[in-house]
Design a protein around this motif. Structure first.
Motif, PDB file in Angstrom:
ATOM      1  N   ASP A 117      70.602  -4.876   2.935  1.00  0.00           N
ATOM      2  CA  ASP A 117      70.439  -5.500   4.303  1.00  0.00           C
ATOM      3  C   ASP A 117      68.862  -5.841   4.577  1.00  0.00           C
ATOM      4  N   THR A 139      70.741  -5.393  12.906  1.00  0.00           N
ATOM      5  CA  THR A 139      70.299  -3.862  12.864  1.00  0.00           C
ATOM      6  C   THR A 139      70.817  -3.027  13.839  1.00  0.00           C
ATOM      7  N   ARG A 297      75.160  -0.998  13.533  1.00  0.00           N
ATOM      8  CA  ARG A 297      75.062  -2.420  12.819  1.00  0.00           C
ATOM      9  C   ARG A 297      76.623  -2.888  12.906  1.00  0.00           C
TER      10      ARG A 297
END
Length: 303
Positions: A117, A139, A297
């Motif tokens: 990520d 996020t 997310r």
């Protein structure tokens, strides 16, 4: 090969208060992209369904551009991308950031890229040019983003009190990014530069506590709002109307033309409509929505 990949990415408000280019929040308007294998010689892009906002060519193109940029030469197959969006374009609610994140997430899943990520965020920031919208979209929740080295970003998730409600409003006209950036001065007084981080500290504590006084004080900023408001008919009156209707903090969402308000849940519908009414009086159209923060997310669903 799977028959489809689907991802839903939230809108976001950015430049929140004095959090210029660093503080963002994911909000409950949605961009959905569904990718399916295509037998054509080129990728297809189509708008699917009816959302709150039209998604013009440039924003659709960002989905494909982000997909191709990250995928590179991996997974050479062609795909059909069905795009549905509730996020109004050019209103400071992260439409481009959501499109870039959606394309990147699809590329990672389809091409089976071994990207964390953190690496995905860096790729999205490089494409978008600034971190606050893409960090929040990728996020979820409230995000504070800072560059730790060239091409590397760190994201914090400051706490957000559940007692805070959120509303947005936007006018008929979008604000072009080039005009919004051109309105900013080349430099600001030293006193303004020093005051902004002080206010940000109070804003973050107000967001943690849900404290009206801290949010009102901490939400004042010195770097961009005063320079961009003259570009937005009715915006200053709309911000005042939101506060009169009970908001603790009203400010531009991103660079505008949209506005965002924070206040008690019980007053948010009234606040949204008060801001929208002033924008409608000035531009012929004003839309207001009460939105919830999105903390999840985005995840690619594979069928």
């Amino acid at each position: 090969m799977p028959s489809s990949w689907t991802v839903r990415v939230p809108a976001s408000t950015s430049n929140l208060g004095p959090g210029f280019d660093c503080l963002g929040l994911a909000l409950g308007l949605e961009l959905e992209v569904r990718a399916t294998p295509s037998t054509g010689t080129r990728h297809e892009l189509v708008r699917s369904g009816e959302g709150l906002a039209e998604l013009p060519g440039p924003e659709q193109d960002l989905v494909l551009a982000s997909f191709e940029r990250l995928r590179g030469t991996r997974a050479p197959e062609r795909f059909r991308f069905e795009v549905r969006s509730e996020i109004p374009v050019g209103r400071g609610l992260g439409s481009s950031g959501a499109a870039i994140v959606a394309g990147a997430l699809l590329a990672r899943s389809i091409a089976r890229l071994a990207l964390t990520d953190t690496a995905l965020l860096a790729a999205c920031v490089e494409h978008e040019g600034h971190p606050d919208n893409v960090a929040a979209a990728l996020t979820g929740g409230l995000t504070l983003c800072a560059r730790t080295s060239p091409g590397s970003w760190t994201v914090l998730s400051p706490p957000l009190s559940p007692t805070i409600g959120f509303a947005v409003a936007w006018p008929a006209q979008p604000l072009e990014t080039a005009r919004a950036r051109a309105a900013l001065p080349a430099s600001v007084p030293f006193s303004a530069a020093a005051e902004n981080p002080r206010r940000l500290a109070f804003l973050l504590e107000g967001l943690r506590r849900g404290d009206p006084g801290l949010l009102a004080f901490g939400g004042e900023e010195c770097l961009h709002v005063r320079y961009r408001l003259p570009l937005l008919p009715g915006a200053e009156r709309a911000l005042s109307a939101g506060r009169a209707a009970g908001a603790w903090l009203t400010t531009l969402s991103g660079a505008g033309s949209g506005l965002v308000a924070l206040g008690p849940h019980s007053a948010m519908e009234r606040i949204a409509q008060a801001m929208a009414a002033e924008l409608e009086a000035a531009t012929g159209l004003g839309l207001g929505r009460v939105l919830r923060p999105v903390f999840e997310r985005p995840v690619v669903k594979v069928d």
